[in-house]
Design a protein around this motif. Structure first.
Motif, PDB file in Angstrom:
ATOM      1  N   LEU A  51       0.833  -1.111  -0.012  1.00 30.56           N
ATOM      2  CA  LEU A  51      -0.097   0.035   0.016  1.00 30.56           C
ATOM      3  C   LEU A  51       0.917   1.150   0.035  1.00 30.56           C
ATOM      4  O   LEU A  51       1.940   1.253   0.485  1.00 30.56           O
ATOM      5  CB  LEU A  51      -0.961   0.077   1.234  1.00 30.56           C
ATOM      6  N   ARG A  88      -3.973   7.374   0.179  1.00 28.67           N
ATOM      7  CA  ARG A  88      -4.520   6.580   1.245  1.00 28.67           C
ATOM      8  C   ARG A  88      -6.189   6.798   1.434  1.00 28.67           C
ATOM      9  O   ARG A  88      -6.935   6.188   1.568  1.00 28.67           O
ATOM     10  CB  ARG A  88      -3.945   6.343   2.354  1.00 28.67           C
ATOM     11  N   MET A 119      -8.789   5.504  -1.207  1.00 26.36           N
ATOM     12  CA  MET A 119      -8.680   3.951  -1.401  1.00 26.36           C
ATOM     13  C   MET A 119      -9.858   3.302  -0.922  1.00 26.36           C
ATOM     14  O   MET A 119     -10.222   3.604   0.241  1.00 26.36           O
ATOM     15  CB  MET A 119      -7.550   3.672  -1.000  1.00 26.36           C
ATOM     16  N   SER A 120     -10.432   2.344  -1.568  1.00 24.35           N
ATOM     17  CA  SER A 120     -11.467   1.503  -0.967  1.00 24.35           C
ATOM     18  C   SER A 120     -11.027   0.108  -1.291  1.00 24.35           C
ATOM     19  O   SER A 120     -10.170  -0.219  -2.216  1.00 24.35           O
ATOM     20  CB  SER A 120     -12.919   1.877  -1.698  1.00 24.35           C
ATOM     21  N   LYS A 121     -11.731  -0.821  -0.458  1.00 25.16           N
ATOM     22  CA  LYS A 121     -11.195  -2.213  -0.374  1.00 25.16           C
ATOM     23  C   LYS A 121     -12.183  -2.838  -1.387  1.00 25.16           C
ATOM     24  O   LYS A 121     -13.357  -2.634  -1.632  1.00 25.16           O
ATOM     25  CB  LYS A 121     -11.415  -2.665   0.851  1.00 25.16           C
ATOM     26  N   MET A 140      -6.572  -2.820  -2.467  1.00 26.28           N
ATOM     27  CA  MET A 140      -7.133  -1.491  -2.734  1.00 26.28           C
ATOM     28  C   MET A 140      -7.405  -0.917  -3.798  1.00 26.28           C
ATOM     29  O   MET A 140      -6.234  -1.014  -4.497  1.00 26.28           O
ATOM     30  CB  MET A 140      -6.341  -0.706  -1.556  1.00 26.28           C
TER      31      MET A 140
END
Ligand SMILES: [Zn+2]
Length: 455
Positions: free
Chosen positions: A101, A108, A111-113, A127
């Protein structure tokens, strides 16, 4: 909704959410007409940018670049040095998840999972940042344009969705579908009941495009042929995520009176390649990904099947450099495409959603089944197949037939297993009515029950 209203809604959505899908789409609609050299230059510039970023912000790459003496600043003079980087695999990603990451706090934050179902039942979690997300969505729209679709035109999807999502997610999906002027049926719940409702809506609203997984499209086509909805047609159908067998393509095309566009992409990389209106091969999305095909570790010749390795050029939040998807494919060996686009083309993709097979002599073998040795599996009578490795000596080949399969083809299949996986291998043929999909709704062509012992 009409397409003008949808376009207005999309522009408003973009403004409110600070997304840049329409900007990316406009860029792609321009860059797809660049010359091969200009596309390569654009790709190299983006690659330079992401390797520099990775060295600065991503701990895993800082360590790896130092280990193999790869210098991002020297890359522009010596692009071949990129091949020094080791191949990134799913297990490396799992082991080094946090170190992959970006440490950049601004990146950061956006960001999404996401999680993919994965072919072996072991999901890959990763991510995505907003640059990646917007480019992926724009690439889908660019490809739909190859079938005559225009921004805002109505389209339909057969797509995976959770069975019982919470209300907030349902509302969000409804809103997104409304903005994009599309409607969908859940590929995980293709029952007669849901398909009747979907077919009715398609009949009534006449969407331009249908987008879905190969086997889901096939199931819907079968349903339509047996139903009273016989006049359903589209401008084009996009088949993705799974191997598209020639006879399945033909069946879908004949049912819906239009061409099928084979599109190759994965959740973790977005669109990698797609057929254009000439259907001669798949144009790679060079603006978004660098594709390599390796045969025994070296670049494969044109037409030679090898492992597909992809570097994504947008997802700085979690860069995947030289990532092995686990698919095999070959470069298109013909002339430039007559559509006028000069992007590098793939001839074929093999063995999507498959396990690797193991042999008695210690090899781990790529289990691609549409290639030279296994042409027999594309016999017109075979509508679906699944090869299961039960042990090092035994395989089961499950076949769903539509018509009669000559004995000689049965023998060919057995012999192909021997020549690919060893003379000791006995292949048994099983004729079945259907091959159930994975819990994810996708179909897996190759399953090795030995995989548990070889993580
Ligand atoms: Zn073309």
């Amino acid at each position: 909704m009409n397409s003008t209203l949808s376009q207005t809604a999309l522009k408003l959505h973009e403004k409110l959410t600070h997304r840049r899908i329409l900007v990316r789409l406009e860029e792609l609609n321009h860059t797809q007409w660049l010359s091969r050299n200009d596309l390569l230059a654009l790709q190299r510039k983006k690659l330079q940018d992401i390797v520099e970023y990775a060295y600065q912000y991503v701990p895993y790459y800082r360590r790896i670049f130092d280990e193999v003496a790869f210098r991002p600043e020297e890359f522009s003079q010596n692009p071949e040095s990129f091949s020094k980087l080791p191949i990134l695999t799913k297990s490396i990603i799992k082991e080094n998840w946090n170190d992959l990451l970006s440490t950049d706090p601004v990146r950061r934050e956006q960001m999404s999972k996401l999680a993919t179902s994965g072919s072996t039942g072991q999901p890959l979690v990763f991510m995505q940042d907003s640059d990646f997300r917007d480019s992926v969505t724009a690439d889908i729209q660019r490809h739909m344009g190859w079938a005559g679709w225009k921004l805002g035109d109505l389209h339909a999807m057969i797509w995976g969705a959770p069975q019982n999502p919470p209300l907030s997610r349902r509302v969000r999906l409804k809103l997104i579908n409304w903005i994009w002027n599309r409607f969908q049926i859940n590929a995980f719940a293709l029952t007669d009941e849901t398909m009747i409702a979907f077919a009715e809506r398609v009949s009534r609203k006449s969407p331009q495009i249908l987008f879905g997984y190969a086997t889901s499209l096939y199931h819907f086509a079968q349903f339509v042929r047996q139903s009273t909805f016989k006049d359903i047609s589209f401008r084009g159908i996009f088949s993705t995520s799974e191997l598209l067998l020639p006879n399945v393509r033909q069946y879908i095309e004949e049912t819906f009176h239009c061409k099928v566009f084979d599109r190759y992409g994965t959740l973790e990389l977005g669109g990698i390649a797609c057929e254009c209106e000439t259907h001669t091969g798949l144009h790679t999305s060079m603006e978004n990904n660098v594709v390599e095909i390796l045969s025994n570790g070296s670049p494969a010749q044109l037409g030679e099947v090898g492992d597909i390795i992809v570097t994504n050029l947008n997802n700085k939040g979690m860069p995947f450099l030289r990532y092995s998807i686990g698919d095999a494919g070959a470069w298109y060996a013909g002339e430039n495409c007559s559509c006028g686009r000069e992007s590098l083309m793939l001839e074929k993709i093999e063995g999507r959603l498959v396990d690797s097979f193991y042999t008695r002599d210690g090899r781990k073998v790529w289990s691609g089944f549409a290639g030279a040795g296994f042409r027999c599996l594309t016999h017109p009578a075979i509508t679906q197949f699944q090869v299961v490795q039960k042990s090092l000596d035994r395989m089961i080949v499950r076949l769903v037939l539509n018509g009669e399969l000559p004995k000689s083809v049965e023998e060919e299949i057995k012999m192909a297993c021997k020549s690919a996986y060893g003379e000791n291998v006995i292949a048994e043929l099983e004729f079945v009515d259907e091959i159930p999909p994975l819990p994810s709704g996708k179909h897996q062509y190759a399953v090795s029950e030995l995989n548990h012992f070889h993580p």
